[in-house]
Design a protein around this motif. Structure first.
Motif, mmCIF file in Angstrom:
data_model
loop_
_atom_site.group_PDB
_atom_site.id
_atom_site.type_symbol
_atom_site.label_atom_id
_atom_site.label_comp_id
_atom_site.label_asym_id
_atom_site.label_seq_id
_atom_site.Cartn_x
_atom_site.Cartn_y
_atom_site.Cartn_z
ATOM 1 N N PHE A 1 0.842 -1.126 0.007
ATOM 2 C CA PHE A 1 -0.021 -0.023 -0.180
ATOM 3 C C PHE A 1 0.853 1.206 -0.138
ATOM 4 N N ASN A 2 0.359 2.300 -0.499
ATOM 5 C CA ASN A 2 0.908 3.734 -0.597
ATOM 6 C C ASN A 2 0.372 4.621 0.430
ATOM 7 N N GLU B 1 8.201 -11.145 -7.938
ATOM 8 C CA GLU B 1 6.698 -10.671 -8.746
ATOM 9 C C GLU B 1 6.663 -9.499 -9.178
ATOM 10 N N VAL B 2 7.104 -8.501 -8.555
ATOM 11 C CA VAL B 2 6.998 -6.966 -8.842
ATOM 12 C C VAL B 2 8.166 -6.205 -8.514
ATOM 13 N N GLY B 3 9.272 -6.952 -8.396
ATOM 14 C CA GLY B 3 10.619 -6.138 -8.532
ATOM 15 C C GLY B 3 10.863 -5.313 -7.208
ATOM 16 N N ILE B 4 10.119 -5.361 -6.094
ATOM 17 C CA ILE B 4 10.226 -4.419 -5.083
ATOM 18 C C ILE B 4 10.965 -5.115 -3.981
ATOM 19 N N ARG B 5 11.842 -4.468 -3.484
ATOM 20 C CA ARG B 5 12.868 -5.052 -2.284
ATOM 21 C C ARG B 5 12.343 -4.496 -1.140
ATOM 22 N N VAL B 6 12.728 -5.211 -0.023
ATOM 23 C CA VAL B 6 12.414 -4.970 1.496
ATOM 24 C C VAL B 6 13.690 -4.505 1.919
ATOM 25 N N GLY B 7 13.538 -3.499 2.691
ATOM 26 C CA GLY B 7 14.622 -2.884 3.274
ATOM 27 C C GLY B 7 14.594 -1.324 3.840
ATOM 28 N N ASP B 8 15.780 -0.703 4.040
ATOM 29 C CA ASP B 8 15.728 0.407 4.772
ATOM 30 C C ASP B 8 16.134 1.522 3.722
ATOM 31 N N GLY B 9 16.411 1.268 2.440
ATOM 32 C CA GLY B 9 16.851 2.018 1.346
ATOM 33 C C GLY B 9 15.750 2.699 0.751
ATOM 34 N N GLY C 1 13.399 3.955 -1.810
ATOM 35 C CA GLY C 1 12.761 2.869 -2.920
ATOM 36 C C GLY C 1 12.446 1.643 -2.451
ATOM 37 N N ASP C 2 12.824 1.199 -1.279
ATOM 38 C CA ASP C 2 12.580 -0.096 -0.477
ATOM 39 C C ASP C 2 11.195 -0.265 0.202
ATOM 40 N N ALA C 3 10.449 -1.277 0.157
ATOM 41 C CA ALA C 3 9.282 -1.351 1.007
ATOM 42 C C ALA C 3 9.505 -1.852 2.417
ATOM 43 N N LYS C 4 8.807 -1.337 3.092
ATOM 44 C CA LYS C 4 8.870 -1.893 4.560
ATOM 45 C C LYS C 4 7.761 -2.791 4.870
ATOM 46 N N LEU C 5 8.118 -3.830 5.485
ATOM 47 C CA LEU C 5 7.265 -4.714 6.061
ATOM 48 C C LEU C 5 6.484 -4.152 7.262
ATOM 49 N N VAL C 6 5.113 -4.281 7.158
ATOM 50 C CA VAL C 6 4.328 -3.280 8.209
ATOM 51 C C VAL C 6 3.542 -4.682 9.331
ATOM 52 N N TYR C 7 3.207 -5.553 8.652
ATOM 53 C CA TYR C 7 2.241 -6.427 9.527
ATOM 54 C C TYR C 7 2.372 -7.812 8.651
ATOM 55 N N GLY C 8 2.446 -8.790 9.676
ATOM 56 C CA GLY C 8 2.168 -10.265 9.055
ATOM 57 C C GLY C 8 0.728 -10.883 9.900
ATOM 58 N N ASP D 1 5.810 3.580 -1.032
ATOM 59 C CA ASP D 1 5.154 4.672 -1.573
ATOM 60 C C ASP D 1 5.881 5.210 -2.811
ATOM 61 N N GLN D 2 5.793 4.520 -3.755
ATOM 62 C CA GLN D 2 6.357 4.452 -5.043
ATOM 63 C C GLN D 2 5.321 4.335 -6.176
ATOM 64 N N PRO D 3 5.520 5.047 -7.273
ATOM 65 C CA PRO D 3 4.606 4.639 -8.314
ATOM 66 C C PRO D 3 4.544 3.391 -8.920
ATOM 67 N N ALA D 4 3.364 2.739 -9.322
ATOM 68 C CA ALA D 4 3.223 1.299 -9.894
ATOM 69 C C ALA D 4 4.245 1.312 -11.012
ATOM 70 N N THR D 5 4.514 2.269 -11.575
ATOM 71 C CA THR D 5 5.519 2.152 -12.905
ATOM 72 C C THR D 5 6.680 1.859 -12.635
ATOM 73 N N VAL D 6 7.194 1.926 -11.227
ATOM 74 C CA VAL D 6 8.487 1.416 -10.970
ATOM 75 C C VAL D 6 8.476 -0.041 -10.879
ATOM 76 N N CYS D 7 7.428 -0.700 -10.674
ATOM 77 C CA CYS D 7 7.725 -2.373 -10.709
ATOM 78 C C CYS D 7 8.399 -2.897 -11.683
ATOM 79 N N ASN D 8 9.260 -4.027 -11.462
ATOM 80 C CA ASN D 8 9.828 -4.796 -12.717
ATOM 81 C C ASN D 8 9.051 -6.034 -12.571
ATOM 82 N N LEU D 9 8.085 -6.301 -13.533
ATOM 83 C CA LEU D 9 7.292 -7.436 -13.569
ATOM 84 C C LEU D 9 8.125 -8.686 -14.261
ATOM 85 N N ASP D 10 9.411 -8.285 -14.749
ATOM 86 C CA ASP D 10 10.122 -9.520 -15.204
ATOM 87 C C ASP D 10 11.442 -9.748 -14.655
ATOM 88 N N THR D 11 11.253 -9.621 -13.135
ATOM 89 C CA THR D 11 12.451 -9.982 -12.483
ATOM 90 C C THR D 11 12.518 -11.435 -12.235
#
Length: 170
Positions: free
Chosen positions: A20-21, A62-70, A72-79, A114-124
């Motif tokens: 989510f953004n 699946e979508v080329g998004i990395r999880v981390g602190d950098g 453009g990275d995603a942050k894990l919020v909840y499991g 919080d990045q645009p969907a166009t940043v996703c890499n669907l061919d990773t």
């Protein structure tokens, strides 16, 4: 469905990913093999792999998004630890490794990105979506194949307060 029915067939262990953004919209992909059907990224848990590790791996595959602190990275919020189950419908052409499964059991994870969907890499990895875009969580069950609809309705109930609470603290 939160409890599996009694059956001889197995449920494939799987993770589901709700990205989510800042606007509270969720990232969904249009399935390559089912035009006009949108779903959250999801994928199998490898033998011996922890669900959270699988979630981070699948998010990248699946979508080329990395999880981390950098940047453009995603942050894990909840499991969401309880397994959620769905069954494959009769008539679904299951072959190979899929033939032994009755359906899937899933653990779901929320990621803030919080990045645009166009940043996703669907061919990773192996491409599964024709495209991705942000949609309303409240309406996500309207876009899914019918046999997954009950899971998505449950996800709306569980993840709406998670997302709203996270965004309120930003």
């Amino acid at each position: 469905m939160s409890q599996p029915p009694a059956t001889a067939k197995l449920y494939r262990p799987n993770v589901g990913l709700i990205v989510f953004n800042r606007q509270g919209e969720v990232l969904m992909g249009e399935r390559l093999n089912v035009p006009n059907s949108w779903q959250f990224p999801q994928g199998g848990i490898d033998e011996g792999e922890a669900p959270q590790v699988a979630a981070c791996r699948e998010l990248y595959e699946e979508v080329g998004i990395r999880v981390g602190d950098g940047a453009g990275d995603a942050k894990l919020v909840y499991g969401h630890e309880p397994w959620l189950y769905y069954e494959f419908p009769d008539g679904l052409n299951l072959s190979g490794k899929w033939a032994k499964y009755r359906g899937q059991k899933q653990q779901w994870f929320a990621f803030y990105w919080d990045q645009p969907a166009t940043v996703c890499n669907l061919d990773t990895h192996q491409r599964e979506f024709t495209k991705v875009q942000y949609l309303s969580l409240a309406n996500c069950a309207d876009t899914i194949v019918p046999f997954k609809k009950p899971i998505y309705q449950e996800l709306i109930v569980v993840f709406t307060p998670v997302i709203n609470g996270y965004l309120a603290d930003l």
